[in-house]
Design a protein around this motif. Structure first.
Motif, PDB file in Angstrom:
ATOM      1  N   GLY A 187      21.146 -31.351   8.606  1.00  0.00           N
ATOM      2  CA  GLY A 187      20.390 -31.211   7.362  1.00  0.00           C
ATOM      3  C   GLY A 187      19.121 -30.405   7.544  1.00  0.00           C
ATOM      4  N   ASP A 188      18.489 -30.557   8.720  1.00  0.00           N
ATOM      5  CA  ASP A 188      17.268 -29.790   8.997  1.00  0.00           C
ATOM      6  C   ASP A 188      17.530 -28.300   9.096  1.00  0.00           C
ATOM      7  N   LEU A 189      18.792 -27.933   9.381  1.00  0.00           N
ATOM      8  CA  LEU A 189      19.135 -26.519   9.545  1.00  0.00           C
ATOM      9  C   LEU A 189      19.585 -25.865   8.248  1.00  0.00           C
ATOM     10  N   GLN A 190      19.897 -26.656   7.232  1.00  0.00           N
ATOM     11  CA  GLN A 190      20.382 -26.107   5.977  1.00  0.00           C
ATOM     12  C   GLN A 190      19.334 -25.203   5.336  1.00  0.00           C
ATOM     13  N   GLY A 191      19.797 -24.057   4.834  1.00  0.00           N
ATOM     14  CA  GLY A 191      18.889 -23.149   4.139  1.00  0.00           C
ATOM     15  C   GLY A 191      17.996 -22.338   5.037  1.00  0.00           C
ATOM     16  N   SER A 192      18.277 -22.343   6.352  1.00  0.00           N
ATOM     17  CA  SER A 192      17.408 -21.603   7.267  1.00  0.00           C
ATOM     18  C   SER A 192      17.538 -20.099   7.076  1.00  0.00           C
ATOM     19  N   PHE A 193      18.748 -19.628   6.784  1.00  0.00           N
ATOM     20  CA  PHE A 193      19.003 -18.203   6.580  1.00  0.00           C
ATOM     21  C   PHE A 193      19.789 -18.030   5.286  1.00  0.00           C
ATOM     22  N   ASP A 194      19.641 -16.871   4.692  1.00  0.00           N
ATOM     23  CA  ASP A 194      20.337 -16.601   3.436  1.00  0.00           C
ATOM     24  C   ASP A 194      21.691 -15.950   3.650  1.00  0.00           C
ATOM     25  N   ALA A 241       0.826  -1.210   0.000  1.00  0.00           N
ATOM     26  CA  ALA A 241       0.000   0.000   0.000  1.00  0.00           C
ATOM     27  C   ALA A 241       0.857   1.257   0.000  1.00  0.00           C
ATOM     28  N   GLN A 242       2.044   1.175   0.613  1.00  0.00           N
ATOM     29  CA  GLN A 242       2.941   2.331   0.684  1.00  0.00           C
ATOM     30  C   GLN A 242       3.876   2.425  -0.518  1.00  0.00           C
ATOM     31  N   ASN A 243       3.751   1.498  -1.481  1.00  0.00           N
ATOM     32  CA  ASN A 243       4.655   1.438  -2.634  1.00  0.00           C
ATOM     33  C   ASN A 243       6.093   1.190  -2.188  1.00  0.00           C
ATOM     34  N   TYR A 244       6.235   0.296  -1.201  1.00  0.00           N
ATOM     35  CA  TYR A 244       7.548  -0.065  -0.677  1.00  0.00           C
ATOM     36  C   TYR A 244       8.062  -1.340  -1.346  1.00  0.00           C
ATOM     37  N   ARG A 245       9.368  -1.439  -1.459  1.00  0.00           N
ATOM     38  CA  ARG A 245      10.029  -2.629  -1.997  1.00  0.00           C
ATOM     39  C   ARG A 245      10.905  -3.212  -0.887  1.00  0.00           C
ATOM     40  N   VAL A 246      10.575  -4.405  -0.435  1.00  0.00           N
ATOM     41  CA  VAL A 246      11.324  -5.051   0.644  1.00  0.00           C
ATOM     42  C   VAL A 246      12.620  -5.608   0.081  1.00  0.00           C
ATOM     43  N   THR A 247      13.758  -5.129   0.598  1.00  0.00           N
ATOM     44  CA  THR A 247      15.055  -5.575   0.089  1.00  0.00           C
ATOM     45  C   THR A 247      15.738  -6.577   1.016  1.00  0.00           C
ATOM     46  N   ALA A 248      15.288  -6.674   2.274  1.00  0.00           N
ATOM     47  CA  ALA A 248      15.878  -7.636   3.206  1.00  0.00           C
ATOM     48  C   ALA A 248      14.935  -7.842   4.374  1.00  0.00           C
ATOM     49  N   ASN A 289      12.657 -12.994  -3.578  1.00  0.00           N
ATOM     50  CA  ASN A 289      12.914 -13.535  -2.258  1.00  0.00           C
ATOM     51  C   ASN A 289      13.986 -12.744  -1.517  1.00  0.00           C
ATOM     52  N   PRO A 290      13.657 -11.560  -1.023  1.00  0.00           N
ATOM     53  CA  PRO A 290      14.655 -10.749  -0.304  1.00  0.00           C
ATOM     54  C   PRO A 290      15.314 -11.584   0.788  1.00  0.00           C
ATOM     55  N   PRO A 291      16.623 -11.442   0.975  1.00  0.00           N
ATOM     56  CA  PRO A 291      17.356 -12.359   1.857  1.00  0.00           C
ATOM     57  C   PRO A 291      16.929 -12.244   3.318  1.00  0.00           C
ATOM     58  N   LEU A 292      16.928 -13.383   3.979  1.00  0.00           N
ATOM     59  CA  LEU A 292      16.685 -13.465   5.419  1.00  0.00           C
ATOM     60  C   LEU A 292      18.043 -13.446   6.107  1.00  0.00           C
ATOM     61  N   ASN A 349      12.673 -20.928  15.328  1.00  0.00           N
ATOM     62  CA  ASN A 349      13.492 -19.766  14.993  1.00  0.00           C
ATOM     63  C   ASN A 349      14.937 -20.101  14.655  1.00  0.00           C
ATOM     64  N   ILE A 350      15.471 -21.217  15.158  1.00  0.00           N
ATOM     65  CA  ILE A 350      16.821 -21.585  14.716  1.00  0.00           C
ATOM     66  C   ILE A 350      16.794 -22.083  13.273  1.00  0.00           C
ATOM     67  N   ARG A 351      15.594 -22.272  12.735  1.00  0.00           N
ATOM     68  CA  ARG A 351      15.420 -22.608  11.315  1.00  0.00           C
ATOM     69  C   ARG A 351      14.848 -21.429  10.536  1.00  0.00           C
ATOM     70  N   GLY A 352      14.993 -20.216  11.092  1.00  0.00           N
ATOM     71  CA  GLY A 352      14.609 -19.012  10.370  1.00  0.00           C
ATOM     72  C   GLY A 352      13.123 -18.719  10.367  1.00  0.00           C
ATOM     73  N   GLY A 353      12.340 -19.540  11.073  1.00  0.00           N
ATOM     74  CA  GLY A 353      10.902 -19.376  11.064  1.00  0.00           C
ATOM     75  C   GLY A 353      10.185 -20.516  10.359  1.00  0.00           C
ATOM     76  N   ARG A 354      10.940 -21.560  10.013  1.00  0.00           N
ATOM     77  CA  ARG A 354      10.319 -22.754   9.410  1.00  0.00           C
ATOM     78  C   ARG A 354       9.816 -23.672  10.508  1.00  0.00           C
ATOM     79  N   LEU A 355       8.679 -24.304  10.271  1.00  0.00           N
ATOM     80  CA  LEU A 355       8.131 -25.248  11.227  1.00  0.00           C
ATOM     81  C   LEU A 355       8.988 -26.509  11.272  1.00  0.00           C
TER      82      LEU A 355
END
Length: 338
Positions: A163-170, A100-107, A138-141, A309-315
């Motif tokens: 392996g469960d932790l791989q890819g949790s953060f960018d 709504a604010q015409n914002y672009r999320v970069t991170a 997909n702005p980086p986490l 949260n140690i997986r970046g917010g993945r269940l």
């Protein structure tokens, strides 16, 4: 406990013509810059977890598109422990607000692995795609490098493998990393003590402190989590107080005392230094913090928060039936209970 994540709006378009979802985590306020070169800060209060999330808009506008770059700091999933329901209403509200604010999320930034709410970082970073208003794939986490220590401590407690932790953060950052939002520089500040991975983010004369300090009438963060340290917390607070007196400290939570009806999200360095109830005598801060922490109960959402949260917010990874389940380590007082 078993639960499913409700993601009915995960593939929605955030174009300006979309039907927008109003942010559900009101009240939110806009904090205008004191100087033209400073960012605009939008704060969102998630009432059920007393958490502040922030949308921080850099400067200036993209002359061609009129789009302003923003970062999102410390977003929240909606989690009902009794029913096991996890929904994305608050996170969708943040993204709709940006559209709504015409914002672009970069991170998407995390100050640390929170122990009191579930992060929506992974969901938000994967829900914004090229072709939508956002125009960033997909702005980086992003989180501090200390998350690796937190993961090593807690992953085994919840049955999570490497392996469960791989890819949790960018991106894992330290103070040497150079981040920007628009033309505004983001200075990462390592602030350990509450947790080993804790980072603050300074954008102009604004520091997003996470859980290091709170409003002056609330005090400071606890330091009794594994990897926490009251001595390091004291040093981190001193580091914050070295900033200019007018610098705003935007906090991760507010727990208004009876004397104050509404939550607030920032105080200045000057106000923090002279009025914070835990900082009036820094000589015995560590001892008082240790005594205080012994009196505190574990956070209500400690175990659900940490394993997500140690997986970046993945269940948690789903079982053979496709259902994710929280792992709650138990402490049995008698062998007869095992």
């Amino acid at each position: 406990m078993q639960f499913r994540l409700t993601t009915d709006r995960q593939a929605r378009s955030f174009s300006a013509s979309s039907t927008l979802t109003a942010p559900s985590n009101e009240p939110f306020k806009t904090h205008l810059p004191v100087k033209h070169s400073e960012p605009t800060v939008h704060s969102f209060y998630h009432k059920s977890t007393s958490t502040f999330s922030y949308v921080v808009a850099g400067s200036p506008y993209d002359a061609e598109s009129g789009v302003l770059d923003v970062v999102i700091i410390d977003s929240v999933l909606d989690y009902d422990a009794a029913s096991g329901s996890v929904t994305t209403e608050s996170a969708d509200g943040l993204m709709s607000f940006c559209a709504a604010q015409n914002y672009r999320v970069t991170a998407v930034l995390e100050t640390h692995a929170h122990a009191d709410h579930l992060s929506a970082g992974f969901y938000i970073s994967r829900s914004l795609h090229v072709g939508h208003l956002n125009r960033v794939a997909n702005p980086p986490l992003i989180i501090g490098k200390g998350i690796e220590e937190v993961q090593r401590r807690f992953a085994p407690r919840y049955g999570l493998t490497q392996g469960d932790l791989q890819g949790s953060f960018d991106l894992l950052i330290d103070e040497k990393m150079n981040l920007r939002v628009g033309n505004s520089r983001i200075n990462a500040i390592h602030l350990p003590g509450h947790t080993p991975d804790h980072m603050g983010y300074q954008i102009g004369e604004n520091i997003f402190t996470g859980d290091v300090v709170f409003l002056p009438d609330v005090g400071s963060a606890r330091a009794d989590f594994p990897g926490g340290s009251a001595d390091l917390l004291r040093a981190s607070i001193h580091r914050l107080l070295d900033a200019s007196p007018q610098t705003r400290l935007y906090v991760g939570h507010d727990y208004p005392p009876p004397s104050r009806a509404d939550p607030k999200c920032f105080s200045t360095i000057s106000e923090t230094q002279h009025e914070n109830v835990h900082l009036k005598n820094m000589d015995d801060f560590v001892q008082r913090r240790l005594i205080r922490d012994k009196e505190l109960a574990a956070p209500r959402l400690l175990h659900p928060s940490l394993q997500v949260n140690i997986r970046g917010g993945r269940l948690p990874p789903p079982g053979p039936d496709g259902v994710s389940r929280m792992q709650i380590p138990l402490t049995a007082g008698s062998a007869n209970l095992l």
